[in-house]
Design a protein around this motif. Structure first.
Motif, mmCIF file in Angstrom:
data_model
loop_
_atom_site.group_PDB
_atom_site.id
_atom_site.type_symbol
_atom_site.label_atom_id
_atom_site.label_comp_id
_atom_site.label_asym_id
_atom_site.label_seq_id
_atom_site.Cartn_x
_atom_site.Cartn_y
_atom_site.Cartn_z
ATOM 1 N N MET A 146 0.853 -1.208 0.000
ATOM 2 C CA MET A 146 0.000 0.000 0.000
ATOM 3 C C MET A 146 0.876 1.241 0.000
ATOM 4 O O MET A 146 1.777 1.365 0.810
ATOM 5 C CB MET A 146 -0.893 -0.039 1.242
ATOM 6 C CG MET A 146 -1.938 1.040 1.257
ATOM 7 S SD MET A 146 -3.378 0.625 0.304
ATOM 8 C CE MET A 146 -4.542 0.268 1.615
ATOM 9 N N LYS A 203 -4.689 2.875 -6.580
ATOM 10 C CA LYS A 203 -5.554 2.111 -7.488
ATOM 11 C C LYS A 203 -4.729 1.439 -8.598
ATOM 12 O O LYS A 203 -4.935 0.275 -8.928
ATOM 13 C CB LYS A 203 -6.535 3.085 -8.169
ATOM 14 C CG LYS A 203 -7.980 2.927 -7.741
ATOM 15 C CD LYS A 203 -8.750 3.892 -8.595
ATOM 16 C CE LYS A 203 -10.183 3.721 -8.786
ATOM 17 N NZ LYS A 203 -10.750 4.891 -9.488
ATOM 18 N N ILE A 204 -3.804 2.206 -9.162
ATOM 19 C CA ILE A 204 -3.010 1.685 -10.276
ATOM 20 C C ILE A 204 -2.090 0.564 -9.792
ATOM 21 O O ILE A 204 -1.984 -0.489 -10.422
ATOM 22 C CB ILE A 204 -2.206 2.824 -10.950
ATOM 23 C CG1 ILE A 204 -3.170 3.849 -11.579
ATOM 24 C CG2 ILE A 204 -1.268 2.276 -12.013
ATOM 25 C CD1 ILE A 204 -2.514 5.169 -11.973
ATOM 26 N N LEU A 205 -1.455 0.771 -8.640
ATOM 27 C CA LEU A 205 -0.556 -0.258 -8.111
ATOM 28 C C LEU A 205 -1.331 -1.512 -7.724
ATOM 29 O O LEU A 205 -0.850 -2.634 -7.895
ATOM 30 C CB LEU A 205 0.224 0.278 -6.906
ATOM 31 C CG LEU A 205 1.318 1.295 -7.261
ATOM 32 C CD1 LEU A 205 1.845 1.977 -6.001
ATOM 33 C CD2 LEU A 205 2.470 0.628 -8.016
ATOM 34 N N TYR A 241 -3.856 -2.622 -9.260
ATOM 35 C CA TYR A 241 -4.049 -3.335 -10.529
ATOM 36 C C TYR A 241 -2.748 -4.026 -10.965
ATOM 37 O O TYR A 241 -2.749 -5.179 -11.379
ATOM 38 C CB TYR A 241 -4.527 -2.354 -11.611
ATOM 39 C CG TYR A 241 -4.693 -2.996 -12.967
ATOM 40 C CD1 TYR A 241 -5.844 -3.716 -13.269
ATOM 41 C CD2 TYR A 241 -3.694 -2.899 -13.941
ATOM 42 C CE1 TYR A 241 -6.002 -4.326 -14.507
ATOM 43 C CE2 TYR A 241 -3.844 -3.507 -15.175
ATOM 44 C CZ TYR A 241 -5.000 -4.216 -15.457
ATOM 45 O OH TYR A 241 -5.141 -4.822 -16.677
ATOM 46 N N ILE A 242 -1.639 -3.303 -10.843
ATOM 47 C CA ILE A 242 -0.341 -3.843 -11.261
ATOM 48 C C ILE A 242 0.056 -5.071 -10.433
ATOM 49 O O ILE A 242 0.721 -5.974 -10.922
ATOM 50 C CB ILE A 242 0.741 -2.729 -11.183
ATOM 51 C CG1 ILE A 242 0.534 -1.744 -12.354
ATOM 52 C CG2 ILE A 242 2.148 -3.298 -11.203
ATOM 53 C CD1 ILE A 242 1.445 -0.540 -12.326
ATOM 54 N N ASN A 243 -0.429 -5.108 -9.191
ATOM 55 C CA ASN A 243 -0.084 -6.232 -8.317
ATOM 56 C C ASN A 243 -0.580 -7.570 -8.841
ATOM 57 O O ASN A 243 -0.187 -8.619 -8.327
ATOM 58 C CB ASN A 243 -0.610 -5.983 -6.903
ATOM 59 C CG ASN A 243 0.314 -5.039 -6.157
ATOM 60 O OD1 ASN A 243 1.514 -4.991 -6.428
ATOM 61 N ND2 ASN A 243 -0.238 -4.273 -5.224
ATOM 62 N N LYS A 244 -1.425 -7.549 -9.888
ATOM 63 C CA LYS A 244 -1.865 -8.821 -10.471
ATOM 64 C C LYS A 244 -0.676 -9.594 -11.046
ATOM 65 O O LYS A 244 -0.737 -10.799 -11.239
ATOM 66 C CB LYS A 244 -2.957 -8.607 -11.516
ATOM 67 C CG LYS A 244 -2.478 -7.890 -12.770
ATOM 68 C CD LYS A 244 -3.317 -8.157 -14.018
ATOM 69 C CE LYS A 244 -4.809 -7.952 -13.857
ATOM 70 N NZ LYS A 244 -5.579 -8.446 -14.959
ATOM 71 N N LEU A 245 0.439 -8.881 -11.287
ATOM 72 C CA LEU A 245 1.634 -9.573 -11.781
ATOM 73 C C LEU A 245 2.174 -10.548 -10.736
ATOM 74 O O LEU A 245 2.886 -11.497 -11.064
ATOM 75 C CB LEU A 245 2.734 -8.565 -12.153
ATOM 76 C CG LEU A 245 2.433 -7.565 -13.270
ATOM 77 C CD1 LEU A 245 3.667 -6.724 -13.569
ATOM 78 C CD2 LEU A 245 1.982 -8.284 -14.540
ATOM 79 N N ASN A 246 1.813 -10.307 -9.468
ATOM 80 C CA ASN A 246 2.301 -11.183 -8.404
ATOM 81 C C ASN A 246 1.735 -12.586 -8.477
ATOM 82 O O ASN A 246 2.240 -13.501 -7.830
ATOM 83 C CB ASN A 246 1.984 -10.571 -7.030
ATOM 84 C CG ASN A 246 2.796 -9.303 -6.817
ATOM 85 O OD1 ASN A 246 3.878 -9.162 -7.378
ATOM 86 N ND2 ASN A 246 2.262 -8.384 -6.026
ATOM 87 N N THR A 247 0.685 -12.779 -9.270
ATOM 88 C CA THR A 247 0.114 -14.118 -9.391
ATOM 89 C C THR A 247 0.964 -14.993 -10.312
ATOM 90 O O THR A 247 0.734 -16.177 -10.423
ATOM 91 C CB THR A 247 -1.323 -14.054 -9.946
ATOM 92 O OG1 THR A 247 -1.273 -13.403 -11.228
ATOM 93 C CG2 THR A 247 -2.241 -13.263 -9.014
ATOM 94 N N LEU A 248 1.943 -14.376 -11.004
ATOM 95 C CA LEU A 248 2.790 -15.142 -11.929
ATOM 96 C C LEU A 248 4.096 -15.546 -11.247
ATOM 97 O O LEU A 248 4.678 -14.767 -10.505
ATOM 98 C CB LEU A 248 3.140 -14.282 -13.150
ATOM 99 C CG LEU A 248 2.030 -14.017 -14.164
ATOM 100 C CD1 LEU A 248 2.481 -12.937 -15.144
ATOM 101 C CD2 LEU A 248 1.656 -15.287 -14.904
ATOM 102 N N VAL A 278 7.743 -15.877 -11.791
ATOM 103 C CA VAL A 278 8.738 -15.452 -12.793
ATOM 104 C C VAL A 278 10.165 -15.670 -12.289
ATOM 105 O O VAL A 278 11.105 -15.077 -12.804
ATOM 106 C CB VAL A 278 8.544 -13.960 -13.184
ATOM 107 C CG1 VAL A 278 7.273 -13.790 -13.992
ATOM 108 C CG2 VAL A 278 8.538 -13.055 -11.968
#
Lengths: 479, 94
Positions: free
Chosen positions: B1, B32-34, B36-43, B45
């Motif tokens: 956050m 709000k934008i971050l 949304y960007i946190n969806k990358l954490n589901t991958l 890598v």
């Protein structure tokens, strides 16, 4: 005949047969600008062009062209539609401008854009919004919205845009014109004011596919002044304009047809696929599994690069310089802080902040590095498909043009209008948007075709075949 | 956050003065934008190589030869303020 409504290749034929003159063409474009640009607001400034009749005949392409306001033109003001660059007159020509001038092109003026190419609606401009010629209370798309609107309104015969995440293709789609983002490295970016250097690419916005090929012929090629330009031979792209797609294998990424895609856009794209099927192309449903991560990846990479690229606007050398009334830190630091406070608009600040944050110590691994890794996954998705398919096809944007003001206060929903376009930039591949129909409200719909790096000829072949068998590109606005 | 202090810190790094209302608005936007960007954490890598650039380029060198370039005068035409052939800025050292 209204000359300004013709395509460049039609005008070149007329010129060759001495049925018109460069002066008459320029005059018809200027008349249209006088008539409709007060409503469309495609231009931020006009150049006072005079065609010299003595040199005109020796010129190869004396066609009036609109230039996005982020390309340096010697001794002309170039501002990226930003307050921070007000008054900046470039001391040199961008390579693209140099090539255009050499070809005899007539630079009519600079077209409006989202400030520093950051936006999808051309509302983030210090000059105010550009309006969609098809429906004036709608946006033209962005960030090359001025270029797309100028071509759609016949206020330019063709135009140049730049595309970092869809900034040529999405406005082309919204305005019913053809927009090409060439392969990364195909067109020199020397003199293009940088936004995100690993993604930016310059390309043509035109009324039809033939013009797109013609204009790419003029601007493509290696340039040692741009270290990312690729030294690969430039074919004559006109040779690629064949009305034949027999035997081509085209993939339809299923992730481009999910929730959020407007049914009218979907129907138009499916009809386009049907039309190409009838001409002998074969289609297969394919998957680009990392599509949903495109926007997140794009916003990390693009903003990080932008936060670095835009560090140069500090009041030291050019543009504006502002000082606060009261000293806050020191005279020099205050100058940086205040110049950037006053000079940048809200969206540019938002992106510089996001980029600075994701590059900053403690967040670098979680954001920037992660973004670069997901970029690899996105690129791999494409590499895999292009070993089997000649091209991929889908919508350019999930919707048609939205109303002016609808998304300005919701950055994330604005970002999502580029969901189908950002991947081509992240992967460096070429992609084209061609008109493929209209919504009930009579707003244009765009079809996107993508191919592997340096396969612009494949894009032209498919787009040209589609165009020859439909007549969407012949419909134009009468303003 | 992301907190308002994080935003103010990033603004200082980016050398942008923010008014208080701007800072609080930016905090909400970035949150709000971050998110949304946190969806990358589901991958996962962990073993993926990063791509900072799509071309296989390393250092690009040019031939070392003298060629025409802009003169000092031409460059200084764009300056906000100049003095004796240099860009002039406010006082740096008191």
């Amino acid at each position: 005949m209204e000359l300004n409504r013709q395509t460049a290749h039609e005008l070149l034929d007329l010129l060759k047969n001495k049925k018109t003159t460069p002066e008459a063409i320029l005059d018809s474009v200027h008349k249209q600008i006088q008539k409709s640009d007060k409503d469309v607001k495609a231009y931020v400034r006009l150049n006072q062009n005079k065609v010299d009749p003595k040199t005109a005949n020796s010129r190869s392409v004396p066609i009036p062209i609109g230039i996005k306001d982020n390309m340096c033109i010697l001794d002309e003001e170039t501002t990226c539609s930003s307050r921070i660059l007000k008054g900046f007159k470039a001391p040199y020509d961008a390579t693209v401008i140099e090539k255009l001038k050499k070809s005899g092109a007539i630079l009519i003026g600079n077209t409006n854009m989202d400030e520093f190419a950051m936006g999808s609606s051309t509302e983030n401009s210090c000059y105010g919004a550009t309006h969609n010629p098809w429906k004036l209370d709608c946006v033209p798309g962005g960030s090359s919205g001025g270029s797309a609107a100028a071509v759609a309104a016949s206020e330019a015969i063709w135009a140049i845009g730049s595309d970092t995440g869809g900034s040529i293709r999405q406005p082309a789609s919204f305005c019913g014109v053809v927009g090409l983002k060439p392969t990364y490295g195909r067109v020199s970016r020397y003199g293009l004011i940088a936004f995100a250097s690993s993604l930016d690419q310059i390309g043509p916005i035109t009324k039809d596919v033939t013009d797109s090929a013609l204009l790419l012929n003029v601007i493509a090629g290696y340039d040692e002044r741009d270290s990312t330009s690729v030294n690969a031979p430039v074919p004559d792209y006109r040779q690629a304009l064949k009305n034949n797609v027999k035997g081509l294998k085209i993939g339809i990424p299923k992730e481009y047809f999910v929730q959020g895609l407007h049914p009218e856009v979907k129907n138009a794209v499916m009809a386009a696929i049907e039309a190409l099927k009838n001409k002998g192309a074969t289609f297969k449903k394919v998957s680009l599994p990392h599509t949903e991560y495109g926007i997140a990846t794009y916003y990390i990479t693009a903003t990080s690069e932008a936060s670095s690229n835009l560090a140069r606007y500090d009041g030291v050398q050019y543009g504006i310089r502002e000082l606060p009334k009261k000293t806050r830190k020191s005279p020099l630091l205050d100058m940086y802080d205040e110049t950037r406070h006053v000079g940048f608009g809200a969206e540019v600040k938002r992106r510089i902040m996001l980029g600075t944050y994701s590059l900053s110590s403690g967040y670098y691994d979680a954001y920037y590095l992660k973004g670069l890794k997901v970029r690899t996954l996105i690129k791999n998705d494409f590499d895999k498909l292009f070993s089997e398919f000649d091209a991929l096809i889908g919508p350019t944007s999930p919707t048609t043009a939205f109303k002016i003001g609808d998304k300005v206060n919701d950055p994330l929903s604005m970002y999502l209008s580029d969901i189908y376009t950002v991947s081509a930039n992240l992967s460096g591949i070429p992609a084209i948007s061609v008109p493929c129909g209209f919504s009930k409200e009579r707003l244009p719909i765009g079809l996107q075709i993508m191919a592997k790096p340096f396969a612009e000829e494949m894009l032209f072949r498919i787009a040209y075949t589609y165009e020859q068998n439909t007549d969407w590109h012949k419909q134009s606005v009468n303003l | 956050m992301i907190s308002e202090n994080d935003v103010k810190y990033a603004a200082a790094l980016a050398r942008i003065h923010l008014e208080d209302d701007e800072a609080s608005r930016l905090t909400k936007d970035l949150e709000k934008i971050l998110d949304y960007i946190n969806k990358l954490n589901t991958l996962d890598v962990k073993d993926v190589q990063p791509t900072s650039h799509v071309l296989p380029l390393k250092n690009v060198y040019r031939e070392d030869r003298i060629r025409p370039s802009l003169t000092q005068k031409e460059v200084l035409k764009i300056s906000v303020e100049q003095q004796e052939g240099s860009f002039k800025v406010p006082k740096v050292i008191e």
